[in-house]
Design an enzyme around this catalytic site. Sequence first.
Site, PDB file in Angstrom:
ATOM      1  N   SER A 138      15.463  49.901  99.376  1.00 59.45           N
ATOM      2  CA  SER A 138      14.874  49.442  98.844  1.00 59.45           C
ATOM      3  C   SER A 138      13.858  50.794  98.168  1.00 59.45           C
ATOM      4  O   SER A 138      14.588  51.370  97.088  1.00 59.45           O
ATOM      5  CB  SER A 138      13.956  49.719 100.415  1.00 59.45           C
ATOM      6  OG  SER A 138      12.571  49.095 100.184  1.00 59.45           O
TER       7      SER A 138
ATOM      8  N   LYS B 122      17.475  45.673  98.522  1.00 62.04           N
ATOM      9  CA  LYS B 122      16.092  45.010  98.835  1.00 62.04           C
ATOM     10  C   LYS B 122      15.318  45.532  97.386  1.00 62.04           C
ATOM     11  O   LYS B 122      14.984  46.416  97.804  1.00 62.04           O
ATOM     12  CB  LYS B 122      15.794  45.411 100.138  1.00 62.04           C
ATOM     13  CG  LYS B 122      14.510  44.625 100.822  1.00 62.04           C
ATOM     14  CD  LYS B 122      13.483  44.928  99.905  1.00 62.04           C
ATOM     15  CE  LYS B 122      12.444  44.201 100.314  1.00 62.04           C
ATOM     16  NZ  LYS B 122      11.067  44.891  99.675  1.00 62.04           N
TER      17      LYS B 122
ATOM     18  N   ASP C  34      20.575  56.456  87.170  1.00 57.97           N
ATOM     19  CA  ASP C  34      19.980  56.118  85.737  1.00 57.97           C
ATOM     20  C   ASP C  34      19.645  56.874  84.692  1.00 57.97           C
ATOM     21  O   ASP C  34      20.065  56.529  83.332  1.00 57.97           O
ATOM     22  CB  ASP C  34      19.339  54.856  85.772  1.00 57.97           C
ATOM     23  CG  ASP C  34      20.240  53.338  86.203  1.00 57.97           C
ATOM     24  OD1 ASP C  34      20.963  53.382  86.821  1.00 57.97           O
ATOM     25  OD2 ASP C  34      19.150  52.287  86.082  1.00 57.97           O
TER      26      ASP C  34
END
Length: 558
Positions: free
Chosen positions: A318, A343, A329
């Site tokens: 999460s 999650k 990224d």
Amino acid sequence: MSEEIKHTAEQEGHPHKQRNTLFQVRLPLYIAMALVVGVLIGANTFSPSGNNPQSTAKGYLKFRDILSYIDRDYVDTVDIEKLSDYAITKMLEKLDPHTSYIPAEELAMARSYLEGDFEGIGVEFNIFKDTIYVITPLSGGPSEAAGIQAGDKIIKVDGKNLAGVGITNEMVFKHLRGAEGTKVNLSILRKGSSKPLTFNLQRNKIPTSSVDVSYMVNANTGYIKVSRFSANTFDEFKQALTSLKKKGMQQLILDLRGNPGGYMDHATRMADEFIAGDKLIVYTDGKGTKYDSKTHARTKGDFENGSLIVLVDEGSASASEIVAGALQDNDRALIVGRRSFGKGLVQMPIPLNDGSELRLTISRYYTPSGRSIQKSYVDGAEKYEQDMLQRFERGEYFHPDSSLFVDSLKYKTTKGRVVYGGGGIMPDVFVARDTTELSEYLSQLYTKNVIREYTLGYYRDNRKSLEKMSFERFNKSFDVSDKMLQELVKLAGEEGVVYNDAQFKRSKNLIRNNLKAFIARSVYGNKGFFPVLHESDEEFQQALKQFARAQRLAKGNS
């Protein structure tokens, strides 16, 4: 275990844990579902709306009628409230793995994990031989002020026996926690005292920490371990980061292993400390546009340029995945470890009129490159819950799963590096689980809490000499002797752990490391525990070897 419900220190990093209660098994999911999206909707009246209000109304009336018939005409007396809770839970299982109904009696405990502090007596405890042992009184709490010590046994609370077969963590929480200002009487057994000691304590607010430790590994390398994203996480992290920078930190290991998540805003603020400009950190996409959002970096961070490595594993979920995905990224950090949990569904907490709560999935999280964090759940709840076991059986803990590295799951970072989706965050550097020193004998030592019990006893017997030493001196000069190992084996035998010479020899170095680490924890806290533990931590050691690559990323080279 401590009163505020956290991963037990004695289990940190161990592959085998004691059997948990159903609540404890669900706790990481409760935490992961507690992401605050800023919307609380009351649900005190029935008002069908949405895409198909007629079907909703028919379903509601059918459910109401069935409950009424059961309550009025069924042959036996039935607890209608429990029956309703069961029906709701089963209904939600048809949606996704993280939409959840939390009964009122479980809600306070689920929320307490994310609170910045709690009210109680302030002890970290462990249940051993059906007896509550104090691991340590928490700093600044009533227990520390009253003189309660590590190794004390709590046998009675307010005159009620709290030792015996069947005692659970939840029972201990119920008796030790309470409103600030309320009083509690403890009966304590202490080694060297012939009679129980009595302590009258007044409960108070106990500050808790989600940054387990921060320290300088060497002259220029810092380390910060974050165990969850709770109400005070960002402030604790910021303080740790500032302190390490003052000590000369030029490169950092951020450890998110085993972190089940928590408050999203603390995760995005943490990521913002490392990301320059207004780059995208995370976005959400739901039904329509009502719950769509984009979160960008917006502040001047304290560590936007230095080399950064983030440690993740299958227990990182999460909010942890939001941080790791954003940094990967944006080509800001090297991700080291194993694929994270996966999650990436956003829940909205909806309070119900009986004090219970519905946590309803309203959107999905995506990393800046467009990867959905959420792993697949199309094969049903049972397979989803067995995902960790399936990863083990596929061998994913020991080598990358080739089925996840296909063109359909390929994405690119801002500088064109290839990263992969498929659920969870794929690390840049894979580190296999180190099983070379694990054995069934070691597993039994963990399961029976023998290592923790032995080190508590050793600390009690040698407290004065140990506390005279600085940690630096202890770390350099303290060795776990063969005599100590023999004493451990004897204690294990008394607890029913059958000695196996071959397995003992296989695990011997790891046992030595664990004994030294837990003794250090009793003396110096986590600042002693983790540096010793890391000496036998393969993922940590591999991370230290990757800073040349992380430095190239920091300089804009892939």
